[in-house]
Design a protein around this motif. Structure first.
Motif: not given
Length: 285
Positions: A72-77, A83-84, A135-140, A207-217
């Motif tokens: 899971i990644s999140v862009r640094d603001p 990204f982290w 700002h975030a992406a999840c892959h598993a 999945t991707v999202g504007e927030t890591v929260d959204a991408a994870a959900f």
């Protein structure tokens, strides 16, 4: 990050989030959780890292871990082309804020002392580059996501939850082995387009999202939707049961209720609370 914050504040003051139940019987406005506003980017960086660490814990609880696969990644603001990510060999259930690795667009570790997953960089770097809104992406390699990916098909719109992905997911219809080449990452980003999810043939989900929260959900919901699809198809096979598809008009209107970025952010908050309660906040260290 301002756009989603503004959207959430707007919706919490209007009817889009709380609907007819936006006030108490006495007329007092009900409070709806919304993405926080930050006076300093350093504070937003910390917030994003905290929610990234929580997302890893949530994924571990749901069995989305598999060795060193998944990321899971999140862009640094502040450094917006950085990204982290998670360190390569730390189990999802153990990840803390202090464990997270910051990499630049060339894959160089800027903050941290451990390597990252090479596939994570190949995929995430190209997605973050192609989608400034993401700002975030999840892959598993979740079980139901892997199982459904074998068919190389988009999901049927047959349940309310599937409508989160109505006209908002694609299929990357080729398997080129473990993704180590950035060119493969570019192809995945191109296939994703402007959507929130892509099913990777014979591989898994992203999945991707504007927030890591959204991408994870979105990831959690997508895996459950794959599970439901597999059950529906299995039940229908060799029987006289017929699938009922949700009509286009209902799908469109329902997507606006369940598939927007702010709804994804809000839907993840109970899981964040769960991690906080289970760990007593130890992942924040």
């Amino acid at each position: 990050m301002a756009p989603i914050a503004q959207t959430l504040v707007h919706e919490s003051n209007g009817n889009a989030t709380v609907g007819a139940m936006g006030k108490t019987k006495s007329g007092k406005q009900l409070k709806v959780r919304s993405y926080p506003k930050f006076d300093h980017l350093e504070d937003e960086r910390e917030y994003r890292k905290q929610h990234l660490a929580a997302a890893y814990r949530v994924f571990a609880d749901r069995g989305f871990d598999e060795g060193v696969a998944g990321h899971i990644s999140v862009r640094d603001p502040i450094l917006t082309d950085h990204f982290w990510l998670n360190p390569l060999s730390t189990h999802f259930s153990l990840i803390r804020v202090s464990d997270l690795i910051l990499v630049n667009e060339d894959g160089d570790v800027v903050i941290g002392e451990e390597p990252i997953n090479a596939a994570a960089f190949a995929i995430h770097s190209e997605i973050h580059k192609a989608r400034p809104d993401v700002h975030a992406a999840c892959h598993a390699h979740s079980v139901y996501g892997k199982a459904w990916s074998v068919f190389g098909k988009e999901l049927d719109m047959v349940t309310q939850d599937s409508l989160r992905f109505w006209k908002d997911h694609t299929v990357f219809g080729s398997f080129g082995g473990v993704v180590l080449d950035r060119e493969e990452g570019r192809k995945i980003a191109q296939c994703l387009g402007g959507g929130k999810a892509v099913i990777l043939q014979n591989h898994g989900l992203l999945t991707v999202g504007e927030t890591v929260d959204a991408a994870a959900f979105w990831f959690m919901s997508l895996d459950k939707t794959c599970h439901a699809q597999l059950l529906v198809d299995a039940a229908a096979q060799g029987s006289d049961l017929k699938k009922t598809f949700i009509p286009e008009e209902e799908a469109r209107s329902s997507f606006a209720q369940v598939g927007t970025p702010e709804k994804g952010w809000l839907a993840f908050q109970p899981y964040y609370d769960e991690v906080m309660a289970k760990t007593n906040g130890s992942f924040l260290k």
